[in-house]
Design an enzyme around this catalytic site. Structure first.
Site, PDB file in Angstrom:
ATOM      1  N   HIS A   1       0.824  -1.219   0.000  1.00  0.00           N
ATOM      2  CA  HIS A   1       0.000   0.000   0.000  1.00  0.00           C
ATOM      3  C   HIS A   1       0.862   1.275   0.000  1.00  0.00           C
ATOM      4  O   HIS A   1       0.386   2.338  -0.353  1.00  0.00           O
ATOM      5  CB  HIS A   1      -1.023  -0.003   1.144  1.00  0.00           C
ATOM      6  CG  HIS A   1      -0.438   0.316   2.491  1.00  0.00           C
ATOM      7  ND1 HIS A   1       0.193  -0.606   3.276  1.00  0.00           N
ATOM      8  CD2 HIS A   1      -0.391   1.474   3.185  1.00  0.00           C
ATOM      9  CE1 HIS A   1       0.592  -0.031   4.389  1.00  0.00           C
ATOM     10  NE2 HIS A   1       0.258   1.238   4.377  1.00  0.00           N
TER      11      HIS A   1
ATOM     12  N   HIS B   1       7.709  -2.224   2.503  1.00  0.00           N
ATOM     13  CA  HIS B   1       7.601  -0.776   2.322  1.00  0.00           C
ATOM     14  C   HIS B   1       8.957  -0.069   2.239  1.00  0.00           C
ATOM     15  O   HIS B   1       9.187   0.768   1.372  1.00  0.00           O
ATOM     16  CB  HIS B   1       6.801  -0.140   3.468  1.00  0.00           C
ATOM     17  CG  HIS B   1       5.517  -0.854   3.775  1.00  0.00           C
ATOM     18  ND1 HIS B   1       4.707  -1.365   2.802  1.00  0.00           N
ATOM     19  CD2 HIS B   1       4.896  -1.135   4.947  1.00  0.00           C
ATOM     20  CE1 HIS B   1       3.644  -1.934   3.357  1.00  0.00           C
ATOM     21  NE2 HIS B   1       3.742  -1.809   4.660  1.00  0.00           N
TER      22      HIS B   1
HETATM   23  C1  BG6 Z   1       1.634  -2.227   7.531  1.00  0.00           C
HETATM   24  C2  BG6 Z   1       2.280  -2.857   8.726  1.00  0.00           C
HETATM   25  O1  BG6 Z   1       2.023  -2.878   6.353  1.00  0.00           O
HETATM   26  O2  BG6 Z   1       2.008  -0.860   7.461  1.00  0.00           O
HETATM   27  C3  BG6 Z   1       1.889  -2.134   9.986  1.00  0.00           C
HETATM   28  O3  BG6 Z   1       1.875  -4.210   8.813  1.00  0.00           O
HETATM   29  C4  BG6 Z   1       2.181  -0.661   9.858  1.00  0.00           C
HETATM   30  O4  BG6 Z   1       2.552  -2.670  11.120  1.00  0.00           O
HETATM   31  C5  BG6 Z   1       1.601  -0.106   8.577  1.00  0.00           C
HETATM   32  O5  BG6 Z   1       1.590  -0.018  10.968  1.00  0.00           O
HETATM   33  C6  BG6 Z   1       2.069   1.327   8.355  1.00  0.00           C
HETATM   34  O6  BG6 Z   1       1.375   1.859   7.267  1.00  0.00           O
HETATM   35  P1  BG6 Z   1       1.105   3.414   7.166  1.00  0.00           P
HETATM   36  O7  BG6 Z   1       0.428   3.602   5.849  1.00  0.00           O
HETATM   37  O8  BG6 Z   1       0.225   3.765   8.324  1.00  0.00           O
HETATM   38  O9  BG6 Z   1       2.452   4.082   7.248  1.00  0.00           O
END
Ligand code: BG6
Length: 518
Positions: free
Chosen positions: A207, A269
């Site tokens: 995402h 990420h």
């Molecule tokens: C997720 C993780 O993929 O990304 C989580 O599993 C994390 O642990 C999250 O909190 C963070 O996403 P964002 O978009 O809030 O930075």
């Protein structure tokens, strides 16, 4: 703005100095979206609100059907009533909009490992296809525990639901991370998926790639001439990539205990952010060419030597502390966490990319839970001037330039440089040029899940992981994980930090190098 499908990528609208690829209004061909895990959290919190929002902005295909599947026995109406609650808080919610959306929602109970249950699903989908004229196009979204991915993908194949072509419409499958827990398990998962699906049918979601500001990294670098000539080891001193969170492990201890920060944030990420900031320019803004360049970055990652682990990696775990003035428990006291858990909730890694552009330049990757702020940003630290002609009046050192790409909470780009402070004396002061997204671009930007769902419907894999990238990242991380998890003094590698601080004190020196966030 929605990224275009391949076909649309060539079409540009020129508008008062802006160049926009056409967004996918009323996107794609008619289709059925089948969500496995329909009674779960992801469906309620993310998927259905995103689809509702896309429907509201007329971005879904003109004819579409959504079928929820899970073990729970439910009627269509009961399912719709549940989802209505999930959408009621949406800013665009009205009863008329909801009713128009809900007319396309259906429910089919399913036992995930039962072939007869999948036969029944195939029959139901064929019926719906006929009734609603969705052309046999199907998107299967796996919002289920990863252990079920191969089971569901296998049974979809067995009952003929994975097949496409011969006037049967397209079939795509969407999987969420984690893609395995090391190289071997990632390869095995891929083998099982590929028994029934081909690569162009598999959409592996990250995402982060759907965040507007993350996508903008490529625009900043490759749609401007002024940055790229400086974007290398001759001018850049170091690069920091930070993704800090205030949240703790919440209700996800079962998953997080197995994952830890390296699998949860780094394998996906952080590696995507690294690739975007470090890759070479692709010849065309097209899914495979962009992903080819990312893969070259992963291939050039300098492996850690096992005995140099501590020089390049600092792991931490939060203790009790305070966030926003409120007491919060330590990781080991969170529900579902083993009292002697050695799972890291913080990591700071220094890595190097062994290629012509980056050789010798450190990349600092930092991510942790229960830090004082939710902060996601990339800091490009330029080198100091080679020679200061102001040294007699100002001393030797002049602060070097820094470019900050803010992803959260401020969506911004900031460039710091030196300016003369007004007055008779020579006095320099660091100042910044700021670009703030919300000041320039008004109106809501699409949620990350809206973006990825739309791209799956359009068949655009630009924002999705390709298997070679997944495997190369695991090849880099698996030996590190193995070294951490099997070393004699595993506990000694894990440094405690109080919740509400920027990680263990051992990380402080490195954090300062990339400008301690404040
Ligand atoms: C997720 C993780 O993929 O990304 C989580 O599993 C994390 O642990 C999250 O909190 C963070 O996403 P964002 O978009 O809030 O930075």
């Amino acid at each position: 703005m929605a990224l275009p499908s391949h076909e649309a990528a060539d079409t540009y609208v020129q508008q008062a100095g802006s160049a926009c690829a056409l967004p996918g209004q009323a996107s794609g061909e008619p289709c059925t979206i089948v969500i496995f895990g329909a009674s779960g959290d992801l469906t309620n919190r993310k998927l259905i609100p995103a689809l509702f929002s896309l429907h509201g902005s007329a971005s879904l295909p003109a004819r579409f059907t959504i079928v929820g599947c899970s073990r729970t026995a439910m009627h269509h109406e009961e399912f719709r009533a549940r989802l209505r609650e999930a959408c009621a808080g949406h800013p665009a919610f009205t009863v008329e909009r909801w009713e128009s959306f809900a007319a396309s929602l259906f429910y089919q109970p399913l036992v995930y490992d039962s072939q007869p249950s999948f036969v029944e699903l195939a029959r139901f989908l064929a019926e719906l296809d006929q009734e609603r004229q969705t052309g046999g196009n199907r998107l299967f979204y796996l919002a289920i525990p990863p252990s079920l991915y191969p089971v569901v993908a296998g049974l979809l194949g067995t009952v003929g639901l994975a097949t496409e072509g011969n006037n049967m419409g397209w079939t795509r499958i969407v999987v969420e991370k984690p893609f395995g827990r090391d190289l071997a398990t990632a390869m095995e998962l891929d083998r099982r998926l590929h028994q029934n699906f081909r690569e162009h049918q598999i959409f592996r979601i990250d995402h982060y790639l759907a965040k507007e500001t993350v996508q903008n990294i490529l625009m900043l670098r490759f749609a401007n001439t002024i940055f790229e000539p400086l974007w290398n080891r001759s001018f850049i001193d170091s690069i920091g990539i930070i993704a800090g969170e205030k949240l703790g492990v919440e209700h996800r201890a079962g998953y997080y205990e197995q994952a830890g920060v390296l699998r949860d944030m780094f394998q996906n990420h952080m590696m995507q952010l690294l690739a975007l900031i470090a890759m070479e320019p692709p010849s065309l803004f097209e899914a495979d060419r962009v992903r080819d360049e990312k893969v070259k970055v992963y291939r050039a990652l300098k492996p850690f030597v096992a005995d140099g682990l501590q020089e390049n990696l600092i792991l931490g775990q939060y203790n009790a502390g305070r966030i926003d003035g409120m007491p919060v428990p330590g990781y080991r006291d969170e529900p579902g966490v083993t009292p002697a858990s050695l799972t890291p909730t913080f990591a700071m890694m220094r890595l190097f990319i062994d290629n012509w552009r980056w050789r010798g330049i450190p990349f600092y990757l930092v991510s942790g839970k229960r830090l004082p702020a939710k902060l996601t940003r990339i800091e490009v630290q330029f080198k100091e001037v080679p020679h200061s002609m102001f040294r007699d009046v100002l001393g030797g050192q002049i602060n070097a330039n820094r470019l900050v790409l803010g992803i959260h909470p401020q969506e911004e780009i900031t460039l710091s440089f030196q300016a003369k402070q007004p007055g008779a004396r020579v006095c320099l002061q660091p100042v910044t040029m700021d670009f703030k997204y919300d000041e320039k671009f008004k109106g809501p930007s699409p949620d990350a899940y809206e973006k990825v769902l739309l791209d799956c419907i359009l068949g655009d894999q630009m924002l999705f992981w390709r298997q070679d990238g997944v495997e190369l990242c695991w090849s880099f991380l698996s030996p590190i994980l193995a070294a951490c998890e099997t070393c004699r003094d595993q506990a000694g590698l894990l440094h405690p930090y109080p919740a509400g601080t920027w990680g263990p004190e051992q990380a402080a020196a490195w954090l300062q190098l990339i400008n301690e966030p404040n």
